[in-house]
Design a protein around this motif. Structure first.
Motif, mmCIF file in Angstrom:
data_model
loop_
_atom_site.group_PDB
_atom_site.id
_atom_site.type_symbol
_atom_site.label_atom_id
_atom_site.label_comp_id
_atom_site.label_asym_id
_atom_site.label_seq_id
_atom_site.Cartn_x
_atom_site.Cartn_y
_atom_site.Cartn_z
ATOM 1 N N ASP A 86 -13.670 1.256 3.078
ATOM 2 C CA ASP A 86 -12.496 0.917 2.268
ATOM 3 C C ASP A 86 -12.985 0.712 0.831
ATOM 4 N N ILE A 87 -12.614 1.623 -0.077
ATOM 5 C CA ILE A 87 -13.074 1.593 -1.457
ATOM 6 C C ILE A 87 -11.852 1.449 -2.366
ATOM 7 N N PHE A 88 -11.923 0.539 -3.327
ATOM 8 C CA PHE A 88 -10.782 0.422 -4.255
ATOM 9 C C PHE A 88 -11.223 -0.104 -5.604
ATOM 10 N N ASN A 89 -10.354 0.162 -6.600
ATOM 11 C CA ASN A 89 -10.643 -0.310 -7.959
ATOM 12 C C ASN A 89 -9.485 -1.127 -8.490
ATOM 13 N N GLY A 93 -3.925 -0.865 -8.410
ATOM 14 C CA GLY A 93 -5.042 0.059 -8.523
ATOM 15 C C GLY A 93 -4.931 1.177 -7.516
ATOM 16 N N ASN A 94 -6.052 1.829 -7.278
ATOM 17 C CA ASN A 94 -6.121 2.964 -6.360
ATOM 18 C C ASN A 94 -7.179 2.687 -5.307
ATOM 19 N N LEU A 133 0.840 -1.192 0.000
ATOM 20 C CA LEU A 133 0.000 0.000 0.000
ATOM 21 C C LEU A 133 0.877 1.244 0.000
ATOM 22 N N THR A 134 0.499 2.236 -0.772
ATOM 23 C CA THR A 134 1.220 3.508 -0.810
ATOM 24 C C THR A 134 0.276 4.609 -0.369
ATOM 25 N N GLY A 144 -4.751 6.585 -1.872
ATOM 26 C CA GLY A 144 -3.481 5.932 -2.121
ATOM 27 C C GLY A 144 -3.568 4.952 -3.276
ATOM 28 N N SER A 145 -2.511 4.183 -3.424
ATOM 29 C CA SER A 145 -2.474 3.160 -4.468
ATOM 30 C C SER A 145 -1.988 1.853 -3.857
#
Length: 118
Positions: free
Chosen positions: A115-118, A94-95, A68-69, A85-86
């Protein structure tokens, strides 16, 4: 003095460590009890048990080496932070965006609320 960025960045290192070690029982405790995960599969996973099932399915599919960044932290009142973050792992990248909730007033202790991500 620790900044919000430092606190969330440290929490992300812990998240990576637990996920990559397969310690999902500990990992889900980084989420609030009513936490939500909103992944790109268009489903919503609510509560620690559903989140754990989602994370286990990801590991079973071969996801490993999560990194995680932390990029930006926006303060949203006294008890919320919004992180953007990415990520990358063995299956892709992804982000993400996380809403963190303060769990101890006056301390820099945070849990993932959404917590949302693609």
């Amino acid at each position: 003095m620790s900044t919000s960025f430092d606190a969330i960045n440290a929490a992300n290192r812990r998240y990576e460590e637990l996920f990559n070690a397969g310690k999902l029982d500990e990992l889900v405790n980084l989420y609030t009890s009513e936490g939500k995960v909103l992944p790109s599969d268009k489903n919503k996973y609510e509560g620690r048990e559903q989140i754990k099932k989602f994370l286990q399915a990801a590991r079973d599919a071969g996801m490993d080496n999560l990194q995680l960044t932390t990029e930006t932290i926006l303060e949203a009142g006294n008890d919320r932070l919004i992180e953007t973050g990415s990520y990358q792992h063995s299956l892709g990248k992804g982000n993400y965006q996380v809403i963190w909730k303060r769990t101890s007033e006056g301390k820099n202790e945070w849990q993932l609320e959404i917590d949302i991500f693609n």
